[in-house]
Design a protein around this motif. Structure first.
Motif, PDB file in Angstrom:
ATOM      1  N   ALA A  88       0.827  -1.206   0.000  1.00 49.94           N
ATOM      2  CA  ALA A  88       0.000   0.000   0.000  1.00 49.94           C
ATOM      3  C   ALA A  88       0.864   1.260   0.000  1.00 49.94           C
ATOM      4  CB  ALA A  88      -0.934  -0.006   1.214  1.00 49.94           C
ATOM      5  N   GLY A 128     -12.198   3.388   6.583  1.00 54.63           N
ATOM      6  CA  GLY A 128     -11.018   3.966   5.962  1.00 54.63           C
ATOM      7  C   GLY A 128      -9.761   3.337   6.530  1.00 54.63           C
ATOM      8  N   GLY A 129      -8.808   4.194   6.897  1.00 55.82           N
ATOM      9  CA  GLY A 129      -7.507   3.710   7.360  1.00 55.82           C
ATOM     10  C   GLY A 129      -7.580   2.910   8.639  1.00 55.82           C
ATOM     11  N   LEU A 141      -5.901   4.256  -1.027  1.00 60.64           N
ATOM     12  CA  LEU A 141      -5.532   2.846  -0.879  1.00 60.64           C
ATOM     13  C   LEU A 141      -4.188   2.663  -0.182  1.00 60.64           C
ATOM     14  CD1 LEU A 141      -6.727   1.253  -4.248  1.00 60.64           C
ATOM     15  CD2 LEU A 141      -7.840   1.176  -2.011  1.00 60.64           C
ATOM     16  N   HIS A 142      -3.401   3.721  -0.086  1.00 59.98           N
ATOM     17  CA  HIS A 142      -2.106   3.590   0.609  1.00 59.98           C
ATOM     18  C   HIS A 142      -2.287   3.243   2.079  1.00 59.98           C
ATOM     19  CE1 HIS A 142      -3.164   7.649   1.902  1.00 59.98           C
ATOM     20  NE2 HIS A 142      -2.359   7.430   2.900  1.00 59.98           N
ATOM     21  N   ARG A 143      -3.488   3.437   2.599  1.00 59.12           N
ATOM     22  CA  ARG A 143      -3.714   3.065   3.999  1.00 59.12           C
ATOM     23  C   ARG A 143      -4.995   2.263   4.183  1.00 59.12           C
ATOM     24  NH1 ARG A 143      -5.435   8.395   3.565  1.00 59.12           N
ATOM     25  NH2 ARG A 143      -7.469   8.826   4.521  1.00 59.12           N
ATOM     26  N   VAL A 148      -6.341  -0.745   3.409  1.00 58.55           N
ATOM     27  CA  VAL A 148      -5.884  -1.984   2.791  1.00 58.55           C
ATOM     28  C   VAL A 148      -6.960  -3.057   2.662  1.00 58.55           C
ATOM     29  CG1 VAL A 148      -3.509  -1.576   3.561  1.00 58.55           C
ATOM     30  CG2 VAL A 148      -5.064  -2.936   4.975  1.00 58.55           C
ATOM     31  N   HIS A 151      -9.603  -2.506   0.922  1.00 62.89           N
ATOM     32  CA  HIS A 151     -10.193  -2.260  -0.388  1.00 62.89           C
ATOM     33  C   HIS A 151      -9.206  -2.641  -1.498  1.00 62.89           C
ATOM     34  CE1 HIS A 151     -13.222  -0.290   1.968  1.00 62.89           C
ATOM     35  NE2 HIS A 151     -12.424   0.674   2.355  1.00 62.89           N
ATOM     36  N   THR A 152      -9.667  -2.522  -2.750  1.00 53.71           N
ATOM     37  CA  THR A 152      -8.823  -2.877  -3.893  1.00 53.71           C
ATOM     38  C   THR A 152      -8.940  -1.813  -4.980  1.00 53.71           C
ATOM     39  OG1 THR A 152     -10.629  -4.073  -4.941  1.00 53.71           O
ATOM     40  CG2 THR A 152      -9.168  -5.360  -3.519  1.00 53.71           C
ATOM     41  N   GLU A 153      -7.964  -1.835  -5.905  1.00 52.94           N
ATOM     42  CA  GLU A 153      -8.040  -0.916  -7.042  1.00 52.94           C
ATOM     43  C   GLU A 153      -9.336  -1.147  -7.822  1.00 52.94           C
ATOM     44  OE1 GLU A 153      -4.457  -1.510  -9.288  1.00 52.94           O
ATOM     45  OE2 GLU A 153      -3.280  -0.179  -7.984  1.00 52.94           O
ATOM     46  N   GLY A 184      -8.613   9.489  10.610  1.00 54.26           N
ATOM     47  CA  GLY A 184      -8.732   8.046  10.664  1.00 54.26           C
ATOM     48  C   GLY A 184      -8.555   7.439   9.285  1.00 54.26           C
TER      49      GLY A 184
END
Ligand SMILES: [Zn+2]
Ligand SMILES: [Zn+2]
Lengths: 101, 278, 278, 101
Positions: free
Chosen positions: B37, C25-26, C56-58, C60, C62-64, D101
């Motif tokens: 990620a 989210g993250g 998506l960098h955080r 994780v 989820h997917t592209e 968050g």
């Protein structure tokens, strides 16, 4: 007698009947009025705190391989290892190293 | 926007970095997800085991579908990483770590992440990262978790920071080794340790912050108490990274790690950690 | 084998438990993954936002692919949870949290996990979990992360432990609120905070260990220094959980949370946190 | 003068020029020889440590909403809040509450 706070972690609490914390432990073993060394403390802990399988705590005159000893959040090797001198109020932790993942 | 703490230069280093993850189980799952990620340029994933349904309580990068197909864990993890970030180059080594691949991993990566589950692999990987006077040392981000306890450190990451063998010159007796198969492990606890490993690996790849080198984090999940302690320095007498090492990247090929520290993995039969219910 | 620290009774409680996760989210990504993996009986996932590639960098879970399809985050997370553990019952609420759904969540769940990204939602959720003398309070596992810092606590979990409003009776000025859009956030750092939230939620569901109620964990990811501090006790004067509360589960319907604490979410236009590069 | 160790976190270090730790801070402001209170410390920190946007640190005579004050790892409300008395060696932390968050 030196008053210490002792901690057991990483599974080592299985050897103390489940106790992770032993506060205000009055640890003897200094002998002849000299300061309490880590070496003497190990024997005292074995005789007074460890309730089972002492061979998983000590091997020879030191802790068994895989046990880290921490004096006030520092590796005891930084304080002299077996010769480290302990004073009232010190916190000494015994932590078994984990390998699972 | 680039995160101020990382900066444009750090981001560029991250995108060019190569990280290896050894073990795609409970620790390796979040490590691989978060490194992919974050956009680490190249990821090498190493595991010889197949996904097993009884491990999914903590191995969240895998799926029931992969368990049914008995997919190799490195391959299953690689698929999840690619689904999350197709820009990351992912290579798999679908076998257990041996001495040759350990030395090659240490040579070819900027950081190695130890997500293994046994002492023999931990020594092998540390030696490969630390060993040899004529090699640059490779930072090793190492964590472990059993039951409700976790431990985390970074080895061989600076001139005076210890390697795993500096801190543990003698291997523990087998009877003293708790493993997942004896004690189980709480899934979210392993997850937290793995995410912290990924954090340390990202910091090392990006060249930011202060790494855990020379320190050890101890997490007691049942109390949620966390302690950070100071480790000894790199030892002159260390067999792997001292001033006259007996262990080098060449010599580890012949070193009997399993004789020294017990079995590195299960050979057939039930999976080693099939017994972990939670 | 059942993990000794959890025990058969704890495992049974876990399987019968109901947990709600607000925000996917993250923080919510690891929370949902680890709660599903642990086998919490019923999960309710709440988010009104769509998956976005820039998160998506955080995020994780989820997917592209989900980002391309602009899938709702709760729906995308539910699919990942089901792929990991098909025995968990997963319900989604595919809209932003409002007062009615907050009160219903607190009523219908054994634990609520706050993975939101704004002060207004944090007060609303805490009030719903804490408010009303004639209701049992609902434990709220709350974390936040910005930049390289994370914070974690458990509110309203015991008779004398504070709610969020006990600790923060006055809302911060908007200028003082750092959010992801200002400062970005390091993915693995949020991941670690979310995994620790899941750990606390599992402990509460299983009825094991000592929760963080009354304590606060502060994590500085750049130094990897971690501090646990003792919070004030539940306040007699608290508007939500004091001895003569002005806020009840009925009254929160009319309470102006956004007037009190700023916007709860972005309304159209660019995603609030599209700016987080790392 | 009282010698304190000060910590700034949760983003509040942006107001101190980036300093997260100020060790051995010789904090005055007790006045008339009385003990140093948290109230007096806040003014001292604003005048001697905060380098920008003091309105994000103080609001009126206390910290702005959203800032937690910790004295030796305890919420200052447990120590008397603004009236808490500080002694040599105390660690006082100022932490901004996060919402992301
Ligand atoms: Zn060494
Ligand atoms: Zn309250």
């Amino acid at each position: 007698m030196v008053s210490l706070s002792l901690r057991f972690g990483g599974g080592l609490e299985a050897l103390t009947g489940g106790a992770k914390v032993v506060d205000d432990a009055e640890c003897g073993g200094g002998g002849g009025g000299g300061p309490l060394t880590a070496r003497a403390l190990l024997a005292w802990v074995r005789d007074n705190v460890i309730t089972e399988r002492p061979e998983l705590f000590l091997a020879g005159d030191t802790v068994r391989p895989g046990v880290l000893v921490l004096i006030n959040d520092c590796d005891w090797e930084l304080e002299g290892g077996l010769d480290a001198e302990l004073a009232d109020g010190d916190v000494v932790s015994f932590i078994s190293t984990l390998h699972g993942g | 926007m680039v995160l101020p703490a990382v900066g444009a230069a750090g981001q560029a280093r991250l995108c060019a970095a190569r990280a290896a993850v050894v073990g795609l189980g409970g620790l390796g799952s979040p490590v691989a997800l978060y490194l992919a990620a974050a956009g680490v340029g190249h990821l090498t994933l190493v595991d010889g085991d197949a996904v097993d349904a009884s491990n999914l309580h903590r191995q969240v990068i895998h799926t029931e579908q992969a368990a049914r197909a008995r997919t190799n864990k490195a391959a299953s993890a690689a698929a999840s990483c690619r689904a999350l970030n197709s820009t990351v180059e992912v290579t798999t080594i679908e076998s257990y770590l041996d001495a040759a691949s350990a030395a090659a991993l240490a040579d070819a990566h900027d950081v190695v992440v130890d997500c293994s589950d046994n002492a023999a692999t931990r020594y092998l990987l540390s030696d490969a990262c630390a060993a040899g006077l004529d090699h640059e040392r490779t930072p090793l981000v190492s964590a472990a978790a059993v039951g409700t306890d976790g431990q985390l450190s970074v080895y061989s990451a600076s001139a005076d920071s210890p390697c795993y063998r500096c801190v543990h010159p003698r291997a523990p007796a087998r009877a003293a080794c708790q493993s997942c198969s004896d004690a189980g492990v709480l899934g979210p606890l392993v997850g937290a340790m793995g995410a912290l490993q990924a954090l340390e690996a990202v910091k090392l790849c990006a060249g930011i912050g202060r790494s855990l080198a020379g320190r050890l984090v101890l997490l007691d999940g049942l109390d949620l108490s966390i302690m950070t302690v100071k480790l000894r320095k790199r030892s002159e007498d260390c067999a792997a990274c001292g001033s006259s090492p007996s262990i080098t990247r060449a010599s580890i090929q012949a070193y009997d790690y399993e004789g020294f520290a017990g079995p590195a993995h299960d050979r057939g039969g039930a999976p080693v950690d099939a017994a972990c219910a939670l």
